[in-house]
Enzyme design. Structure first.
Site, PDB file in Angstrom:
ATOM      1  N   GLU A 126       0.823  -1.217   0.000  1.00  0.00           N
ATOM      2  CA  GLU A 126       0.000   0.000   0.000  1.00  0.00           C
ATOM      3  C   GLU A 126       0.851   1.259   0.000  1.00  0.00           C
ATOM      4  O   GLU A 126       0.402   2.312  -0.446  1.00  0.00           O
ATOM      5  CB  GLU A 126      -0.938   0.018   1.222  1.00  0.00           C
TER       6      GLU A 126
ATOM      7  N   HIS B 119       8.482 -26.757   0.452  1.00  0.00           N
ATOM      8  CA  HIS B 119       7.782 -27.877  -0.189  1.00  0.00           C
ATOM      9  C   HIS B 119       6.651 -27.405  -1.099  1.00  0.00           C
ATOM     10  O   HIS B 119       5.868 -28.207  -1.582  1.00  0.00           O
ATOM     11  CB  HIS B 119       7.258 -28.839   0.885  1.00  0.00           C
TER      12      HIS B 119
ATOM     13  N   LYS C  27     -13.785   0.332  -3.677  1.00  0.00           N
ATOM     14  CA  LYS C  27     -14.866   0.757  -2.773  1.00  0.00           C
ATOM     15  C   LYS C  27     -15.956   1.463  -3.567  1.00  0.00           C
ATOM     16  O   LYS C  27     -17.150   1.234  -3.367  1.00  0.00           O
ATOM     17  CB  LYS C  27     -14.319   1.721  -1.710  1.00  0.00           C
TER      18      LYS C  27
HETATM   19  O1  PA5 Z   1      -3.232   1.453   5.810  1.00  0.00           O
HETATM   20  C1  PA5 Z   1      -4.363   1.843   5.726  1.00  0.00           C
HETATM   21  O2  PA5 Z   1      -4.686   3.014   5.990  1.00  0.00           O
HETATM   22  C2  PA5 Z   1      -5.486   0.903   5.323  1.00  0.00           C
HETATM   23  O3  PA5 Z   1      -5.031  -0.381   5.141  1.00  0.00           O
HETATM   24  C3  PA5 Z   1      -6.573   0.917   6.386  1.00  0.00           C
HETATM   25  O4  PA5 Z   1      -6.045   0.489   7.600  1.00  0.00           O
HETATM   26  C4  PA5 Z   1      -7.742   0.015   5.986  1.00  0.00           C
HETATM   27  O5  PA5 Z   1      -8.229   0.370   4.743  1.00  0.00           O
HETATM   28  C5  PA5 Z   1      -8.867   0.121   7.021  1.00  0.00           C
HETATM   29  O6  PA5 Z   1      -9.314   1.427   7.115  1.00  0.00           O
HETATM   30  P1  PA5 Z   1     -10.098   1.953   8.366  1.00  0.00           P
HETATM   31  O7  PA5 Z   1      -9.222   1.823   9.560  1.00  0.00           O
HETATM   32  O8  PA5 Z   1     -10.427   3.369   8.056  1.00  0.00           O
HETATM   33  O9  PA5 Z   1     -11.332   1.111   8.506  1.00  0.00           O
END
Ligand code: PA5
Length: 482
Positions: A332, A353, A471
């Site tokens: 990310e 394996h 989303k």
């Molecule tokens: O790193 C990030 O910001 C994302 O992976 C969020 O943690 C994830 O999308 C969850 O979001 P939220 O905490 O707003 O529900």
């Protein structure tokens, strides 16, 4: 760490890339030449913190407050103890520990992966299977809200309704609570699971609204849908996720520290480990800096050897979730603008394996980083004589007494030798043992490395704009007229 606690050490974790250099794919001179750009990237990463503090960094998405968070939390705890955030976390953990035997963590991505990494690395490997006494009175921990899996949610509900080890009605073993973790407070997966488990909790407490409120602990941003729900329910304990700390960098906020403390993890030692790593990152020269050396080798292996896949090869079952947490962190943070290496977690020898063939003989697009642990926590198992036979059918009599750690060491050295024989680049992160102090160092090292690499290659490591696309299209299907 509970049930079996080894003595925590103050030993530093280390990084060794000699075997990468030995392949000849990159040279020491390449690493040395990168010292200037790496220093600059370190400076920029640290400056991000100042920029964010002074002007909020304008339009750029910036979440650098994780950098000095561990030391700030510790200092606050040391000076203002009863008013400090850490004190509140410990108090709430104690309250829940005494009231329930299971806590369900609802969250997705950065809102649960760090917790899972802490739980699986620092606790007994079968924590949830132990009796309450064997767990030292700490609750079991379950995860949901990280997917929209019908049968998995129903399965957890079955378990909540008939707790293992008995207990029903008012019995402590039948009591459970939920932590709802979402920084935005609006993530569908977590919000849907919250509705589902809130109903179940209310049923189990016969609709007693006060008790329900006490059993729900939201961890969320200052405003948003979850914060509003917390207010409406009247939850007495609500924890914030500080501004400037993004989801995947939030493991050392209440997001990770509250559940960790609930299950008996020493969160002060975790933070001390993380703070020690930040100090090394700030102060050590480039050539002795584990964060900067790790970035240098990963970056050069990608550029000069085409190693666009980074395999984090854990030599302990208990570090698999650390690897999965890192998969998210790297993907990310740096998987942007058609750039960024692909992380891949493996557990060895298990995956030798399944993936070993490809890593040894397949496409030359991988850098393998071993995650090795010096000392196991428990007494060493020695290979016993074959029970019920004196015939040596399995032909292992010559190895009687050989310990599990020495077999694993032979596997590690043998695998490294096999990779070296065909010039497969292999580095190692070495943990003297698995405990809170080393895990704190490791997680902080990987977060620091990720942001430094971002600055080195010109990618903003913060934010995840690409995740919005799914989303948007998902919600369009759910609300075609919306
Ligand atoms: O790193 C990030 O910001 C994302 O992976 C969020 O943690 C994830 O999308 C969850 O979001 P939220 O905490 O707003 O529900």
């Amino acid at each position: 760490m509970n049930a079996v606690r080894s003595k925590s050490s103050n030993d530093p974790i280390s990084y060794d890339a000699a075997a990468v250099l030995a392949t000849g794919g990159i040279h020491q001179a390449d690493v040395d030449d990168l010292a200037g750009p790496l220093s600059k990237a370190r400076e920029e990463s640290l400056n991000d913190l100042e920029r964010w503090r002074t002007d909020g960094a304008g339009n750029e998405s910036l979440d650098p407050a994780f950098l000095d968070l561990p030391e700030r939390l510790l200092a606050d705890y040391g000076t203002r103890r009863p008013e400090s955030e850490l004190f509140s976390i410990l108090q709430t953990a104690r309250r829940l520990r005494e009231a329930v035997d299971r806590v369900v963590v609802l969250g997705i991505g950065g809102s649960y992966m760090g917790t899972r990494a802490l739980f699986e690395s620092c606790c007994h490997p079968f924590h949830n299977e132990l009796s309450r006494g064997e767990r030292g009175g700490r609750p079991r921990l379950s995860f949901e809200g990280f997917n929209i899996d019908n049968d998995s949610a129903q399965g957890l509900l079955d378990v909540l309704r008939s707790p293992p080890g008995g207990g029903d009605g008012d019995d402590l073993l039948a009591q459970w609570a939920m932590l709802v973790v979402s920084k935005s407070g609006g993530t569908l997966e977590t919000a849907a699971a919250t509705r589902f488990f809130l109903n179940a909790l209310s049923d189990s407490l016969k609709g007693d609204a006060k008790q329900v409120a006490e059993r729900v602990v939201p961890v969320t941003g200052a405003s948003g849908k979850l914060a509003s729900l917390a207010k409406t329910l009247g939850c007495p304990d609500v924890f914030g996720i500080p501004n400037g700390v993004g989801g995947r960098f939030s493991v050392f906020t209440a997001v990770g520290l509250l559940p960790a403390s609930l299950v008996g993890i020493d969160v002060v030692r975790l933070l001390e480990g993380a703070a020690a790593m930040t100090q090394r990152f700030r102060e050590s020269p480039v050539s002795e800096n584990p964060v900067l050396q790790y970035v240098a080798v990963c970056h050069l292996a990608e550029k000069k050897m085409g190693a666009t896949i980074r395999v984090l090869s854990s030599w302990s079952n208990q570090l698999e979730s650390v690897g999965l947490w890192y998969d998210q962190l790297l993907s990310e943070s740096l998987g942007k603008d058609e750039k960024g290496a692909t992380p891949l977690t493996t557990v060895t020898t298990r995956d030798l394996h399944s993936r070993g063939q490809q890593h040894q003989d397949g496409r030359r697009d991988k850098l393998i980083t071993n995650l090795c642990v010096g000392e196991s926590r428990r007494d060493h198992i020695g290979l016993p004589p074959l029970s019920g036979s004196s015939g040596n059918e399995d032909q292992l009599d010559d190895l009687i007494g050989t310990t599990w750690p020495s077999m694993l060491a032979a596997a590690t050295e043998g695998t490294n030798e096999a990779y070296a024989s065909v010039k497969r680049p292999t580095a190692t992160i070495h943990l003297p043992q698995i405990d809170e102090f080393t895990i704190g160092q490791l997680l902080q090292m990987l977060m620091l490395a990720t942001v430094v690499e971002g600055r080195l290659v010109g990618t903003n490591p913060y934010g995840q704009p690409g995740v919005e696309a799914y989303k948007k299209f998902m919600m369009k299907r759910l609300r075609p007229d919306g």
